[in-house]
Motif scaffolding. Structure first.
Motif, PDB file in Angstrom:
ATOM      1  N   ALA A  37       8.936  -0.364  17.240  1.00 36.12           N
ATOM      2  CA  ALA A  37       9.810   0.760  16.907  1.00 36.12           C
ATOM      3  C   ALA A  37       9.550   1.233  15.489  1.00 36.12           C
ATOM      4  CB  ALA A  37      11.272   0.348  17.067  1.00 36.12           C
ATOM      5  N   LYS A  38       9.342   0.276  14.577  1.00 39.74           N
ATOM      6  CA  LYS A  38       9.086   0.643  13.183  1.00 39.74           C
ATOM      7  C   LYS A  38       7.781   1.413  13.043  1.00 39.74           C
ATOM      8  CE  LYS A  38      11.733  -3.103  11.071  1.00 39.74           C
ATOM      9  NZ  LYS A  38      11.654  -4.346  10.252  1.00 39.74           N
ATOM     10  N   VAL A  39       6.759   0.970  13.779  1.00 43.65           N
ATOM     11  CA  VAL A  39       5.477   1.673  13.740  1.00 43.65           C
ATOM     12  C   VAL A  39       5.635   3.082  14.291  1.00 43.65           C
ATOM     13  CG1 VAL A  39       3.143   1.744  14.705  1.00 43.65           C
ATOM     14  CG2 VAL A  39       4.071  -0.414  13.855  1.00 43.65           C
ATOM     15  N   SER A  40       6.359   3.190  15.403  1.00 44.58           N
ATOM     16  CA  SER A  40       6.570   4.500  16.022  1.00 44.58           C
ATOM     17  C   SER A  40       7.341   5.432  15.093  1.00 44.58           C
ATOM     18  CB  SER A  40       7.325   4.325  17.343  1.00 44.58           C
ATOM     19  OG  SER A  40       7.553   5.565  17.952  1.00 44.58           O
ATOM     20  N   ASP A  41       8.376   4.899  14.452  1.00 44.86           N
ATOM     21  CA  ASP A  41       9.160   5.720  13.522  1.00 44.86           C
ATOM     22  C   ASP A  41       8.319   6.152  12.333  1.00 44.86           C
ATOM     23  OD1 ASP A  41      11.355   5.509  15.119  1.00 44.86           O
ATOM     24  OD2 ASP A  41      12.279   3.857  13.999  1.00 44.86           O
ATOM     25  N   TYR A  42       7.470   5.242  11.854  1.00 46.91           N
ATOM     26  CA  TYR A  42       6.597   5.561  10.719  1.00 46.91           C
ATOM     27  C   TYR A  42       5.635   6.691  11.094  1.00 46.91           C
ATOM     28  CZ  TYR A  42       2.667   5.123   7.500  1.00 46.91           C
ATOM     29  OH  TYR A  42       1.662   5.384   6.596  1.00 46.91           O
ATOM     30  N   MET A  43       5.038   6.597  12.295  1.00 45.48           N
ATOM     31  CA  MET A  43       4.096   7.628  12.746  1.00 45.48           C
ATOM     32  C   MET A  43       4.807   8.974  12.905  1.00 45.48           C
ATOM     33  SD  MET A  43       1.125   6.128  13.041  1.00 45.48           S
ATOM     34  CE  MET A  43       0.056   6.814  14.305  1.00 45.48           C
ATOM     35  N   HIS A  44       6.039   8.932  13.431  1.00 41.63           N
ATOM     36  CA  HIS A  44       6.782  10.176  13.615  1.00 41.63           C
ATOM     37  C   HIS A  44       7.097  10.817  12.262  1.00 41.63           C
ATOM     38  CE1 HIS A  44       9.407  13.159  15.323  1.00 41.63           C
ATOM     39  NE2 HIS A  44      10.408  12.759  14.556  1.00 41.63           N
ATOM     40  N   GLU A  45       7.479  10.022  11.289  1.00 42.37           N
ATOM     41  CA  GLU A  45       7.798  10.564   9.956  1.00 42.37           C
ATOM     42  C   GLU A  45       6.559  11.164   9.299  1.00 42.37           C
ATOM     43  OE1 GLU A  45      10.710  11.037   8.404  1.00 42.37           O
ATOM     44  OE2 GLU A  45      11.525  10.475  10.349  1.00 42.37           O
TER      45      GLU A  45
END
Length: 273
Positions: A37-45
Protein backbone atom coordinates in the motif's frame (compact mmCIF):
# COMPACT_ATOMS: atom_id res chain seq x y z
CA UNK A 1 -7.70 36.57 -13.01
CA UNK A 2 -4.74 34.43 -14.19
CA UNK A 3 -4.35 32.94 -10.71
CA UNK A 4 -8.04 32.05 -10.63
CA UNK A 5 -7.77 30.45 -14.08
CA UNK A 6 -4.82 28.34 -12.97
CA UNK A 7 -6.62 27.26 -9.80
CA UNK A 8 -9.73 26.31 -11.78
CA UNK A 9 -7.71 24.38 -14.40
CA UNK A 10 -5.84 22.44 -11.72
CA UNK A 11 -9.05 21.70 -9.86
CA UNK A 12 -10.59 20.18 -12.98
CA UNK A 13 -7.43 18.27 -13.86
CA UNK A 14 -7.00 16.88 -10.36
CA UNK A 15 -10.69 16.02 -10.26
CA UNK A 16 -10.23 13.82 -13.32
CA UNK A 17 -7.12 12.28 -11.82
CA UNK A 18 -8.80 11.67 -8.48
CA UNK A 19 -11.78 10.05 -10.17
CA UNK A 20 -9.58 7.53 -11.91
CA UNK A 21 -7.53 7.02 -8.77
CA UNK A 22 -10.69 6.33 -6.81
CA UNK A 23 -11.61 3.46 -9.08
CA UNK A 24 -8.05 2.19 -8.73
CA UNK A 25 -8.32 2.19 -4.94
CA UNK A 26 -11.71 0.47 -5.02
CA UNK A 27 -10.17 -2.39 -6.95
CA UNK A 28 -7.70 -3.18 -4.18
CA UNK A 29 -8.33 -6.17 -1.94
CA UNK A 30 -8.63 -5.78 1.79
CA UNK A 31 -5.77 -8.21 2.23
CA UNK A 32 -3.21 -5.92 0.63
CA UNK A 33 -0.11 -5.68 2.81
CA UNK A 34 0.97 -2.36 4.31
CA UNK A 35 4.24 -2.33 2.41
CA UNK A 36 2.45 -2.75 -0.90
CA UNK A 37 0.00 0.00 0.00
CA UNK A 38 2.84 2.37 0.84
CA UNK A 39 4.52 1.72 -2.50
CA UNK A 40 1.24 2.24 -4.32
CA UNK A 41 0.55 5.49 -2.46
CA UNK A 42 4.08 6.70 -3.18
CA UNK A 43 3.69 5.98 -6.92
CA UNK A 44 0.32 7.74 -6.98
CA UNK A 45 1.74 10.84 -5.28
CA UNK A 46 4.64 10.94 -7.74
CA UNK A 47 2.19 10.62 -10.65
CA UNK A 48 0.02 13.36 -9.18
CA UNK A 49 2.95 15.75 -8.79
CA UNK A 50 4.08 15.20 -12.39
CA UNK A 51 0.48 15.63 -13.52
CA UNK A 52 0.26 18.97 -11.70
CA UNK A 53 3.54 20.09 -13.24
CA UNK A 54 2.28 19.11 -16.68
CA UNK A 55 -0.97 21.03 -16.11
CA UNK A 56 0.98 24.15 -15.16
CA UNK A 57 3.13 23.92 -18.28
CA UNK A 58 -0.01 23.38 -20.35
CA UNK A 59 -1.55 26.52 -18.84
CA UNK A 60 1.54 28.46 -19.93
CA UNK A 61 1.26 27.09 -23.47
CA UNK A 62 4.44 25.00 -23.17
CA UNK A 63 2.95 21.83 -24.62
CA UNK A 64 6.26 20.06 -25.24
CA UNK A 65 7.27 20.35 -21.58
CA UNK A 66 3.76 19.40 -20.49
CA UNK A 67 4.06 16.20 -22.55
CA UNK A 68 7.31 15.29 -20.77
CA UNK A 69 5.64 15.74 -17.40
CA UNK A 70 2.60 13.69 -18.40
CA UNK A 71 4.84 10.94 -19.72
CA UNK A 72 6.67 11.00 -16.40
CA UNK A 73 3.32 10.71 -14.60
CA UNK A 74 2.43 7.67 -16.69
CA UNK A 75 5.68 6.00 -15.70
CA UNK A 76 4.33 5.97 -12.14
CA UNK A 77 0.67 5.26 -12.81
CA UNK A 78 -1.39 4.35 -15.87
CA UNK A 79 -4.36 6.67 -15.66
CA UNK A 80 -7.04 7.66 -18.19
CA UNK A 81 -6.94 11.34 -17.20
CA UNK A 82 -3.20 11.48 -17.87
CA UNK A 83 -3.58 9.85 -21.29
CA UNK A 84 -6.36 12.35 -22.04
CA UNK A 85 -4.14 15.31 -21.14
CA UNK A 86 -1.27 13.81 -23.12
CA UNK A 87 -3.44 13.45 -26.24
CA UNK A 88 -4.63 17.03 -25.93
CA UNK A 89 -1.08 18.34 -25.98
CA UNK A 90 0.05 16.08 -28.82
CA UNK A 91 -2.81 17.49 -30.89
CA UNK A 92 -1.69 21.05 -30.23
CA UNK A 93 1.77 20.15 -31.53
CA UNK A 94 0.33 18.47 -34.64
CA UNK A 95 1.46 14.99 -33.51
CA UNK A 96 -1.77 13.37 -34.66
CA UNK A 97 -0.73 9.71 -34.58
CA UNK A 98 0.59 10.07 -31.02
CA UNK A 99 -2.55 11.99 -30.03
CA UNK A 100 -4.68 9.12 -31.35
CA UNK A 101 -2.73 6.49 -29.43
CA UNK A 102 -2.97 8.43 -26.16
CA UNK A 103 -6.69 9.14 -26.61
CA UNK A 104 -7.35 5.48 -27.47
CA UNK A 105 -5.65 4.46 -24.22
CA UNK A 106 -7.87 6.89 -22.27
CA UNK A 107 -11.02 5.53 -23.95
CA UNK A 108 -10.00 1.92 -23.33
CA UNK A 109 -9.65 2.68 -19.61
CA UNK A 110 -12.91 4.68 -19.41
CA UNK A 111 -15.15 3.86 -22.43
CA UNK A 112 -18.15 5.88 -21.25
CA UNK A 113 -16.30 9.18 -20.81
CA UNK A 114 -17.54 11.35 -23.70
CA UNK A 115 -14.76 13.91 -23.22
CA UNK A 116 -12.17 11.23 -23.90
CA UNK A 117 -14.09 10.01 -26.94
CA UNK A 118 -14.48 13.58 -28.22
CA UNK A 119 -10.73 14.05 -28.02
CA UNK A 120 -10.18 10.76 -29.84
CA UNK A 121 -12.67 11.76 -32.56
CA UNK A 122 -10.98 15.15 -32.95
CA UNK A 123 -7.60 13.42 -33.26
CA UNK A 124 -8.95 11.17 -36.01
CA UNK A 125 -10.38 14.22 -37.81
CA UNK A 126 -7.04 16.01 -37.61
CA UNK A 127 -5.42 12.94 -39.17
CA UNK A 128 -8.13 12.84 -41.91
CA UNK A 129 -9.36 9.45 -40.68
CA UNK A 130 -12.96 10.52 -41.19
CA UNK A 131 -14.62 7.10 -41.08
CA UNK A 132 -13.07 6.28 -37.71
CA UNK A 133 -13.89 9.76 -36.41
CA UNK A 134 -17.52 9.24 -37.44
CA UNK A 135 -17.62 5.96 -35.50
CA UNK A 136 -16.46 7.77 -32.36
CA UNK A 137 -19.12 10.47 -32.73
CA UNK A 138 -21.72 7.71 -33.15
CA UNK A 139 -20.49 6.16 -29.89
CA UNK A 140 -20.72 9.53 -28.13
CA UNK A 141 -24.33 9.98 -29.28
CA UNK A 142 -25.20 6.49 -28.01
CA UNK A 143 -23.88 7.47 -24.58
CA UNK A 144 -25.10 11.07 -24.54
CA UNK A 145 -27.85 11.91 -27.02
CA UNK A 146 -27.90 15.52 -25.73
CA UNK A 147 -24.41 16.21 -27.08
CA UNK A 148 -25.26 18.58 -29.95
CA UNK A 149 -21.60 18.96 -30.98
CA UNK A 150 -21.35 15.21 -31.63
CA UNK A 151 -24.52 15.29 -33.75
CA UNK A 152 -23.28 18.27 -35.76
CA UNK A 153 -19.76 16.90 -36.28
CA UNK A 154 -21.16 13.56 -37.39
CA UNK A 155 -23.43 15.29 -39.92
CA UNK A 156 -20.50 17.31 -41.26
CA UNK A 157 -18.45 14.14 -41.70
CA UNK A 158 -21.31 12.42 -43.53
CA UNK A 159 -22.03 15.42 -45.79
CA UNK A 160 -19.47 14.77 -48.60
CA UNK A 161 -19.90 10.98 -48.67
CA UNK A 162 -23.38 10.24 -47.33
CA UNK A 163 -25.39 13.38 -48.12
CA UNK A 164 -28.82 11.82 -47.54
CA UNK A 165 -27.78 10.60 -44.08
CA UNK A 166 -26.25 14.00 -43.36
CA UNK A 167 -29.48 15.75 -44.31
CA UNK A 168 -31.44 13.41 -42.05
CA UNK A 169 -29.05 14.18 -39.17
CA UNK A 170 -29.40 17.94 -39.65
CA UNK A 171 -33.18 17.58 -39.52
CA UNK A 172 -32.90 15.47 -36.37
CA UNK A 173 -30.68 18.13 -34.77
CA UNK A 174 -33.28 20.83 -35.45
CA UNK A 175 -36.09 18.62 -34.14
CA UNK A 176 -34.15 17.78 -30.96
CA UNK A 177 -32.43 21.04 -30.12
CA UNK A 178 -34.45 23.71 -31.92
CA UNK A 179 -33.45 25.99 -34.82
CA UNK A 180 -29.76 26.91 -35.02
CA UNK A 181 -28.52 29.19 -37.79
CA UNK A 182 -25.52 27.10 -38.87
CA UNK A 183 -27.47 23.84 -38.82
CA UNK A 184 -30.29 25.36 -40.90
CA UNK A 185 -27.77 26.83 -43.34
CA UNK A 186 -26.15 23.44 -43.88
CA UNK A 187 -29.60 21.87 -44.24
CA UNK A 188 -30.63 24.38 -46.91
CA UNK A 189 -27.40 24.07 -48.89
CA UNK A 190 -27.42 20.27 -48.79
CA UNK A 191 -31.12 20.00 -49.63
CA UNK A 192 -30.60 22.31 -52.63
CA UNK A 193 -27.75 20.13 -53.90
CA UNK A 194 -29.98 17.08 -53.53
CA UNK A 195 -32.78 18.95 -55.35
CA UNK A 196 -35.04 18.60 -52.33
CA UNK A 197 -36.23 22.16 -52.68
CA UNK A 198 -39.15 21.96 -50.27
CA UNK A 199 -36.79 20.94 -47.46
CA UNK A 200 -34.39 23.70 -48.45
CA UNK A 201 -37.21 26.26 -48.39
CA UNK A 202 -38.37 25.03 -44.99
CA UNK A 203 -34.87 25.50 -43.57
CA UNK A 204 -34.54 28.97 -45.11
CA UNK A 205 -37.95 29.93 -43.77
CA UNK A 206 -36.83 29.01 -40.25
CA UNK A 207 -33.72 31.15 -40.80
CA UNK A 208 -35.92 34.13 -41.63
CA UNK A 209 -37.58 33.68 -38.24
CA UNK A 210 -34.14 34.07 -36.64
CA UNK A 211 -33.22 37.07 -38.84
CA UNK A 212 -36.48 38.50 -40.27
CA UNK A 213 -34.89 41.63 -41.73
CA UNK A 214 -32.34 39.81 -43.88
CA UNK A 215 -33.28 40.91 -47.43
CA UNK A 216 -30.76 38.64 -49.17
CA UNK A 217 -32.10 35.66 -47.25
CA UNK A 218 -35.68 36.50 -48.27
CA UNK A 219 -34.56 36.71 -51.92
CA UNK A 220 -32.99 33.26 -51.63
CA UNK A 221 -36.14 31.91 -49.99
CA UNK A 222 -38.32 33.24 -52.84
CA UNK A 223 -36.02 31.69 -55.44
CA UNK A 224 -36.08 28.37 -53.60
CA UNK A 225 -39.87 28.40 -53.51
CA UNK A 226 -39.79 28.90 -57.29
CA UNK A 227 -37.52 25.85 -57.68
CA UNK A 228 -39.96 23.91 -55.52
CA UNK A 229 -42.76 25.15 -57.81
CA UNK A 230 -44.47 26.70 -54.80
CA UNK A 231 -45.32 29.89 -56.65
CA UNK A 232 -47.84 31.23 -54.15
CA UNK A 233 -45.27 31.24 -51.35
CA UNK A 234 -42.65 32.73 -53.66
CA UNK A 235 -44.97 35.60 -54.61
CA UNK A 236 -45.84 36.19 -50.95
CA UNK A 237 -42.15 36.57 -50.07
CA UNK A 238 -41.51 38.83 -53.06
CA UNK A 239 -44.52 40.94 -52.13
CA UNK A 240 -43.00 41.41 -48.67
CA UNK A 241 -39.72 42.47 -50.27
CA UNK A 242 -41.53 44.87 -52.62
CA UNK A 243 -43.31 46.55 -49.69
CA UNK A 244 -40.04 47.16 -47.88
CA UNK A 245 -38.27 48.41 -51.03
CA UNK A 246 -40.70 49.53 -53.77
CA UNK A 247 -37.88 50.70 -56.09
CA UNK A 248 -36.21 47.30 -56.32
CA UNK A 249 -36.75 46.39 -59.99
CA UNK A 250 -35.26 42.93 -59.53
CA UNK A 251 -38.15 42.02 -57.25
CA UNK A 252 -40.69 43.17 -59.86
CA UNK A 253 -38.87 41.21 -62.56
CA UNK A 254 -38.92 38.06 -60.42
CA UNK A 255 -42.65 38.50 -59.77
CA UNK A 256 -43.25 38.90 -63.51
CA UNK A 257 -41.19 35.77 -64.17
CA UNK A 258 -43.34 33.75 -61.80
CA UNK A 259 -46.51 34.98 -63.53
CA UNK A 260 -45.03 33.85 -66.84
CA UNK A 261 -44.32 30.40 -65.39
CA UNK A 262 -47.95 30.24 -64.32
CA UNK A 263 -49.04 31.46 -67.77
CA UNK A 264 -50.60 34.53 -66.19
CA UNK A 265 -49.56 36.76 -69.04
CA UNK A 266 -51.68 39.78 -68.11
CA UNK A 267 -50.15 40.05 -64.64
CA UNK A 268 -46.69 39.44 -66.07
CA UNK A 269 -47.20 42.27 -68.58
CA UNK A 270 -48.28 44.61 -65.81
CA UNK A 271 -45.19 43.82 -63.78
CA UNK A 272 -42.88 44.30 -66.76
CA UNK A 273 -44.59 47.58 -67.60
Amino acid sequence: MLRMSIVWFLAVALGLLAGCAGSREAAKTGAEENSGAKVSDYMHEKAKQSFINGSLYEMKGDNAQAILEYQDALSYEKNAAIYYALSRNYTRLGKNSLAIEAAKAAVQMDPDNVDYRSTLAASYMAAYETDTAAQEFEEIIKRDSSNIDAWYNLARLYQPRKPLQALDLYEQITARFGPEWEVLLQTAELANKLRQFNKAADALNQMTEIDPGNQALLHTLAQTYVRAENYDRALAVLSELHESNPNDLDVLAEEAGIHLLRKEYKQASQEFD
